[in-house]
Scaffold this motif. Structure first.
Motif, mmCIF file in Angstrom:
data_model
loop_
_atom_site.group_PDB
_atom_site.id
_atom_site.type_symbol
_atom_site.label_atom_id
_atom_site.label_comp_id
_atom_site.label_asym_id
_atom_site.label_seq_id
_atom_site.Cartn_x
_atom_site.Cartn_y
_atom_site.Cartn_z
ATOM 1 N N ASP A 151 68.173 2.243 -19.436
ATOM 2 C CA ASP A 151 68.551 2.447 -18.029
ATOM 3 C C ASP A 151 69.284 3.779 -17.927
ATOM 4 O OD1 ASP A 151 69.531 2.364 -15.426
ATOM 5 O OD2 ASP A 151 69.697 0.184 -15.456
ATOM 6 N N PRO A 152 68.569 4.859 -17.594
ATOM 7 C CA PRO A 152 69.161 6.201 -17.660
ATOM 8 C C PRO A 152 70.334 6.414 -16.705
ATOM 9 C CG PRO A 152 67.005 6.256 -16.599
ATOM 10 C CD PRO A 152 67.162 4.900 -17.166
ATOM 11 N N GLN A 153 70.440 5.645 -15.622
ATOM 12 C CA GLN A 153 71.534 5.898 -14.698
ATOM 13 C C GLN A 153 72.889 5.558 -15.316
ATOM 14 O OE1 GLN A 153 72.906 3.381 -11.323
ATOM 15 N NE2 GLN A 153 70.941 2.342 -11.596
ATOM 16 N N PHE A 154 72.894 4.673 -16.327
ATOM 17 C CA PHE A 154 74.149 4.312 -16.982
ATOM 18 C C PHE A 154 74.461 5.214 -18.168
ATOM 19 C CE2 PHE A 154 73.039 0.362 -14.783
ATOM 20 C CZ PHE A 154 74.225 0.143 -14.110
ATOM 21 N N LEU A 157 59.495 4.426 -15.613
ATOM 22 C CA LEU A 157 60.613 3.778 -14.947
ATOM 23 C C LEU A 157 60.085 2.861 -13.856
ATOM 24 C CD1 LEU A 157 63.201 6.690 -14.597
ATOM 25 C CD2 LEU A 157 63.457 4.617 -15.980
ATOM 26 N N PRO A 181 72.228 2.320 -21.902
ATOM 27 C CA PRO A 181 71.666 3.623 -21.515
ATOM 28 C C PRO A 181 70.330 3.942 -22.168
ATOM 29 C CG PRO A 181 74.012 3.827 -22.018
ATOM 30 C CD PRO A 181 73.586 2.468 -22.465
ATOM 31 N N ARG A 220 79.920 5.321 -16.172
ATOM 32 C CA ARG A 220 79.125 4.333 -15.446
ATOM 33 C C ARG A 220 79.168 2.956 -16.125
ATOM 34 N NH1 ARG A 220 77.484 4.053 -10.576
ATOM 35 N NH2 ARG A 220 75.438 3.183 -11.127
ATOM 36 N N THR A 266 68.220 -1.216 -9.841
ATOM 37 C CA THR A 266 68.194 0.003 -10.635
ATOM 38 C C THR A 266 66.775 0.217 -11.139
ATOM 39 O OG1 THR A 266 69.179 1.113 -12.562
ATOM 40 C CG2 THR A 266 68.833 -1.254 -12.726
ATOM 41 N N GLU A 267 66.602 1.220 -11.990
ATOM 42 C CA GLU A 267 65.302 1.501 -12.591
ATOM 43 C C GLU A 267 65.437 1.503 -14.105
ATOM 44 O OE1 GLU A 267 63.895 5.175 -10.974
ATOM 45 O OE2 GLU A 267 62.913 4.196 -9.283
ATOM 46 N N GLN A 268 64.495 0.851 -14.763
ATOM 47 C CA GLN A 268 64.518 0.746 -16.220
ATOM 48 C C GLN A 268 63.157 1.126 -16.787
ATOM 49 O OE1 GLN A 268 65.600 -3.297 -17.107
ATOM 50 N NE2 GLN A 268 67.688 -3.084 -16.315
ATOM 51 N N GLU A 305 75.299 8.238 -17.583
ATOM 52 C CA GLU A 305 76.329 9.115 -17.034
ATOM 53 C C GLU A 305 77.702 8.641 -17.479
ATOM 54 O OE1 GLU A 305 75.882 9.152 -12.837
ATOM 55 O OE2 GLU A 305 73.742 9.654 -12.881
#
Length: 456
Positions: free
Chosen positions: A281-284, A316, A278, A289, A307-309, A286
């Motif tokens: 990778d901000p989406q993980f 990003l 995380p 996740r 994804t976006e990193q 949550e």
């Protein structure tokens, strides 16, 4: 007898003699006492005989009685001393038996360890001859089962290897500390082993060197594994795409990152290995996740995601990540490699825009064709209608023939307009084919009529 006491280092003497009695009898209590030493129970004791008042007169008056009394007392003391000696000997024998039993147990324990270990253990004399070997050493040196006792290195290795081993053994016999070496040897059992060997001196009770001992551990598998790890690590370091390995059981932290990953994130290896997914990778970030990701990778064994990193620029960027499930030393790991796909995403956007533009142009063309066909059809219907009226009137044969050609040409042109409309139907997916009967002779005649004027 007034007292007896322990005397350290006392000299053993005759306990009590007739001469001692006469000596005491003549002192009348004014001379020093008589002292005698003896051994029992593993200790030295001293008995001191002190005459009482009138002891001499009593002895003189009843010498035979005194002699008997002192003889009886002396016999009694001798009996007690003998009993104590026997008791001490019995205790010593029991202690010796106990110590012997302990030594036997210790010897059995060491023998079990030496014979049960997978390491090769041996003892040699100063001439390099084997004096003791465990089963592992025997199997390595003599797989056919012959004795190796009394043999030397030259009996089992080639000249160069034997000289090398002998040199190490000589070094161990002269060193005050164990000597550890790593050696590659070709053994008679047909196996080439890389051994980690510890050698040291064998000493006798006086501290003299009587030989050397050796303990050899086969580390061939470890060496091969280390080489493989080094090869794969060099390969991973040379890959242009970032590579990382994560331990899910340690909070999804990196345990390995390659040079490309450090360059992508703009961080040092130490800093990156302390981070979690995380963090970049901000989406993980949550809840749930990461667990979903790990469970999916475990189940599928391989997973490809987009994804976006965060990159070194702090922005990003889109990436494509290939994740793999690994097991190393009974430990579950997740390995991943990713590639920045910014250029691909831009190309996809441009391709989508071009597609939409083409579709719009095609739609415009279809609308144009539909409109034009309708515009042309209107006057054509007028021509066809007037030609039909003309043919219904009174015409000479030549006029009627010309009028029929006009009517046929107009109908043909109308058919072409209908075909143009069919193109619009094709693009719209609404074209329908039909099967009808036609007159081939009439079709060929119509074609001839259309071209005969030009032919003439």
């Amino acid at each position: 007898v007034s007292q007896s006491r322990y005397v350290a280092g006392g000299k053993e003497q005759e306990l009590f003699s007739n001469r001692d009695q006469l000596q005491l009898a003549g002192t009348d209590g004014h001379e020093p006492s008589v002292k005698r030493g003896f051994m029992f129970g593993g200790r030295k004791w001293q008995v001191e005989f002190v005459p009482t008042a009138n002891f001499g007169e009593t002895v003189k008056a009843s010498w035979p009685t005194q002699v008997a009394i002192f003889g009886l007392v002396g016999s009694l003391l001798i009996s007690v001393i003998a009993w104590l000696a026997i008791l001490g000997r019995t205790q010593a024998e029991a202690l010796a038996a106990q110590m012997t039993n302990k030594l036997r147990k210790t010897n059995s324990l060491f023998k079990s360890i030496i014979e049960g270990t997978s390491d090769a253990i041996y003892v040699k004399d100063l001439q390099g001859r084997f004096e003791l070997v465990n089963p592992t050493t025997h199997q390595w040196l003599s797989p056919e089962g012959r004795s190796v006792i009394g043999r030397t290195n030259r009996d089992y290795f080639d000249k160069s290897e034997a000289q090398s081993v002998t040199l190490h053994e000589k070094e161990a016999s002269q060193s005050d500390h164990p000597v550890v070496t790593e050696e590659v040897l070709h053994f008679p059992d047909g196996v080439t082993r890389t051994n980690l060997v510890t050698r040291g001196k064998v000493l006798d009770q006086l501290g003299n060197v009587t030989g050397i001992f050796g303990i050899a551990r086969d580390i061939s598998d470890r060496i091969r594994l280390e080489r493989q790890i080094a090869i794969f690590q060099n390969l991973a370091e040379s890959i242009a795409d970032p590579v990382w390995i994560i331990n899910p059981n340690e909070g999804f932290r990196h345990i390995y990152v390659n040079k490309a990953a450090c360059q992508h994130f703009g961080l040092s290896k130490e800093k990156l290995e302390s981070m979690r997914i995380p963090d970049w990778d901000p989406q993980f970030a949550e809840p749930g996740r990461l667990e979903w990701l790990w469970n999916t990778v475990k189940q599928e064994k391989k997973l490809l995601i987009e994804t976006e990193q965060y990159a070194a620029s702090g922005k990003l960027v889109p990436v494509e990540v290939l994740l793999n499930y690994l097991v190393h030393n009974d430990e579950e790991l997740m390995a991943g490699t990713f590639r920045e796909i910014s250029e691909r995403k831009q190309a996809e956007k441009e391709l989508l825009a071009a597609k939409e533009a083409a579709e719009n142009a095609n739609q415009t063309k279809g609308l144009f064709l539909a409109n034009m066909s309708h515009e042309i059809r209107t006057p054509m219907n007028g021509i066809i209608g007037l030609t039909n009226l003309l043919l219904e009137g009174e015409l000479n044969p030549t006029q009627r023939h010309y009028a029929q050609i006009v009517s046929s040409s107009a109908n043909a042109l109308l058919g072409i307009l209908n075909d143009i409309l069919d193109f619009s139907k094709i693009e719209a997916g609404k074209l329908e084919l039909e099967q009808i009967d036609f007159n081939l002779h009439q079709l060929l005649g119509d074609i001839s009529d259309l071209t005969q004027l030009r032919a003439h």
